[in-house]
Design a protein around this motif. Structure first.
Motif, PDB file in Angstrom:
ATOM      1  N   LEU A   1      17.744 -18.664  21.940  1.00 36.21           N
ATOM      2  CA  LEU A   1      18.430 -19.535  20.996  1.00 36.21           C
ATOM      3  C   LEU A   1      17.878 -20.942  21.187  1.00 36.21           C
ATOM      4  O   LEU A   1      18.075 -21.568  22.228  1.00 36.21           O
ATOM      5  CB  LEU A   1      19.937 -19.507  21.247  1.00 36.21           C
ATOM      6  N   MET A   2      17.186 -21.423  20.167  1.00 34.37           N
ATOM      7  CA  MET A   2      16.470 -22.690  20.252  1.00 34.37           C
ATOM      8  C   MET A   2      17.297 -23.802  19.608  1.00 34.37           C
ATOM      9  O   MET A   2      17.704 -23.696  18.453  1.00 34.37           O
ATOM     10  CB  MET A   2      15.116 -22.585  19.560  1.00 34.37           C
ATOM     11  N   ILE A   3      17.521 -24.870  20.364  1.00 28.01           N
ATOM     12  CA  ILE A   3      18.196 -26.049  19.836  1.00 28.01           C
ATOM     13  C   ILE A   3      17.145 -27.040  19.354  1.00 28.01           C
ATOM     14  O   ILE A   3      16.205 -27.359  20.084  1.00 28.01           O
ATOM     15  CB  ILE A   3      19.094 -26.689  20.907  1.00 28.01           C
ATOM     16  N   VAL A   4      17.300 -27.512  18.139  1.00 22.86           N
ATOM     17  CA  VAL A   4      16.404 -28.525  17.581  1.00 22.86           C
ATOM     18  C   VAL A   4      17.116 -29.869  17.649  1.00 22.86           C
ATOM     19  O   VAL A   4      18.081 -30.093  16.910  1.00 22.86           O
ATOM     20  CB  VAL A   4      16.022 -28.199  16.123  1.00 22.86           C
ATOM     21  N   PRO A   5      16.681 -30.764  18.550  1.00 21.33           N
ATOM     22  CA  PRO A   5      17.368 -32.051  18.687  1.00 21.33           C
ATOM     23  C   PRO A   5      17.061 -32.979  17.515  1.00 21.33           C
ATOM     24  O   PRO A   5      16.063 -32.823  16.811  1.00 21.33           O
ATOM     25  CB  PRO A   5      16.788 -32.617  19.997  1.00 21.33           C
TER      26      PRO A   5
ATOM     27  N   ILE B   1      11.660 -28.882  21.118  1.00 25.18           N
ATOM     28  CA  ILE B   1      12.802 -28.001  20.949  1.00 25.18           C
ATOM     29  C   ILE B   1      13.257 -27.555  22.329  1.00 25.18           C
ATOM     30  O   ILE B   1      12.500 -27.639  23.305  1.00 25.18           O
ATOM     31  CB  ILE B   1      12.482 -26.783  20.057  1.00 25.18           C
ATOM     32  N   VAL B   2      14.488 -27.069  22.409  1.00 25.90           N
ATOM     33  CA  VAL B   2      15.068 -26.662  23.697  1.00 25.90           C
ATOM     34  C   VAL B   2      15.502 -25.211  23.611  1.00 25.90           C
ATOM     35  O   VAL B   2      16.266 -24.842  22.716  1.00 25.90           O
ATOM     36  CB  VAL B   2      16.277 -27.544  24.071  1.00 25.90           C
TER      37      VAL B   2
ATOM     38  N   ILE C   1      11.177 -27.258  25.896  1.00 29.36           N
ATOM     39  CA  ILE C   1      11.871 -27.356  27.183  1.00 29.36           C
ATOM     40  C   ILE C   1      12.802 -26.158  27.275  1.00 29.36           C
ATOM     41  O   ILE C   1      13.605 -25.918  26.385  1.00 29.36           O
ATOM     42  CB  ILE C   1      12.681 -28.660  27.284  1.00 29.36           C
ATOM     43  N   SER C   2      12.676 -25.394  28.346  1.00 25.83           N
ATOM     44  CA  SER C   2      13.499 -24.198  28.502  1.00 25.83           C
ATOM     45  C   SER C   2      14.442 -24.349  29.688  1.00 25.83           C
ATOM     46  O   SER C   2      14.021 -24.673  30.798  1.00 25.83           O
ATOM     47  CB  SER C   2      12.608 -22.960  28.716  1.00 25.83           C
ATOM     48  N   VAL C   3      15.731 -24.119  29.432  1.00 26.80           N
ATOM     49  CA  VAL C   3      16.738 -24.143  30.490  1.00 26.80           C
ATOM     50  C   VAL C   3      17.416 -22.777  30.585  1.00 26.80           C
ATOM     51  O   VAL C   3      18.524 -22.668  31.097  1.00 26.80           O
ATOM     52  CB  VAL C   3      17.787 -25.249  30.231  1.00 26.80           C
ATOM     53  N   LYS C   4      16.743 -21.751  30.095  1.00 26.89           N
ATOM     54  CA  LYS C   4      17.356 -20.427  29.982  1.00 26.89           C
ATOM     55  C   LYS C   4      17.531 -19.722  31.325  1.00 26.89           C
ATOM     56  O   LYS C   4      18.402 -18.868  31.456  1.00 26.89           O
ATOM     57  CB  LYS C   4      16.548 -19.546  29.019  1.00 26.89           C
ATOM     58  N   TYR C   5      16.688 -20.055  32.322  1.00 25.56           N
ATOM     59  CA  TYR C   5      16.784 -19.371  33.610  1.00 25.56           C
ATOM     60  C   TYR C   5      17.518 -20.226  34.631  1.00 25.56           C
ATOM     61  O   TYR C   5      17.393 -21.452  34.647  1.00 25.56           O
ATOM     62  CB  TYR C   5      15.391 -19.012  34.129  1.00 25.56           C
TER      63      TYR C   5
END
Length: 286
Positions: A177-181, A187-188, A222-226
């Motif tokens: 699930l990608m957040i577009v700031p 993207i995050v 930028i990935s904060v998934k893990y």
């Protein structure tokens, strides 16, 4: 004698009321909205606009010819309302009581666009009922529906800082699930809908500790998934020499998460996931 007088009075009043109804016409339309006060103006205007397309004149029609049941059925055919009730007031107006369905997000899927409420019920995206809610775009299926994203949307709406940051959510699949700031340039990846406070805290940490030094145009993802790490992919892949896939920065400041960056960040991310799976297998003794 009293009974006879009472019966005469009732008959007389009925005849008089019928005559008054035939003589008087509907003088206007009033709309009352129950529930969320923020939607009052939108719903009122929307109902009035829809009644302009009603197959029959309302204002100016004799009251005895005004079929409130048909008007209720017409408005209930719209997916925007939970319930509709129409009555004629003593001063000759049509009163429309509306209980609206409250949209919580707007979905874009292929060429379709619609709202959904907190229970995942579809609401038609009509221009006259426009609502400023989070926007979600994605590839959905029977196994992955917009309803699955509701926990993330609710969390975004519950945090004023995150709400002010996010412009939309792009759902590639249930695990990406990608957040577009609103801040353009990256993207995050929030992964799935678990551990949302932890992921938001990691992103805040990255914004405060890394971005001011690296610049807001340095990374495209930028990935904060893990758990326990942040993965950042550089926008300019030519900055790295051949074979230099990534490097770790673990000493930016005490308490920060390790940042994995570079052209091979995605490979490192996948490797980390594989290693976690292998460790889990070893611990179970299989």
């Amino acid at each position: 004698m009293l009974l006879v007088l009472l019966m005469v009075y009732c008959v007389g009043m009925t005849v008089w009321a019928r005559g008054e109804a035939m003589r008087h016409t509907c003088v206007g339309i009033e709309v009352e909205v129950e529930g969320d006060r923020m939607l009052d103006t939108i719903i009122r205007k929307g109902v009035r606009e829809e009644l302009r397309h009603y197959p029959g004149k309302i204002v100016g029609t004799p009251l005895h010819q005004l079929n409130t049941r048909k008007i209720e059925k017409y408005l209930s055919g719209l997916s925007n309302f939970e319930s509709v009730e129409c009555i004629i007031t003593s001063d000759g107006r049509l009163l429309v009581n509306i209980v609206p369905l409250i949209p919580v997000m707007r979905v874009f899927y292929k060429d379709n666009s619609y709202y959904i409420n907190k229970d995942g019920k579809h609401i038609e995206s009509k221009a006259e009922f426009f609502s400023d809610v989070p926007v979600v775009e994605g590839e959905f299926s029977r196994s992955f529906t917009p309803r699955d994203i509701l926990p993330l949307v609710r969390y975004i709406e519950s945090d004023k800082d995150l709400r002010s940051l996010v412009s939309m959510v792009v759902a590639r699949d249930a695990s990406n699930l990608m957040i577009v700031p609103k801040v353009k340039g990256h993207i995050v990846n929030f992964g799935d809908t678990t551990r949302l406070p932890e992921k938001w805290q990691a992103l805040r940490l990255f914004y405060h500790k890394v971005m001011p030094y690296k610049g807001w145009e340095e990374y495209d993802t930028i990935s904060v998934k893990y758990r326990g790490q942040i993965v950042a992919t550089r926008r300019d892949k030519t900055k790295l020499n051949h074979g230099e896939d990534y490097h770790e920065e673990e000493d930016l400041e005490e308490g920060t998460l390790p940042v994995i960056e570079g052209a091979g960040a995605q490979q490192k991310e996948n490797k980390s996931k594989t290693e976690k799976t292998d460790n889990t297998t070893d611990n179970t003794g299989v």
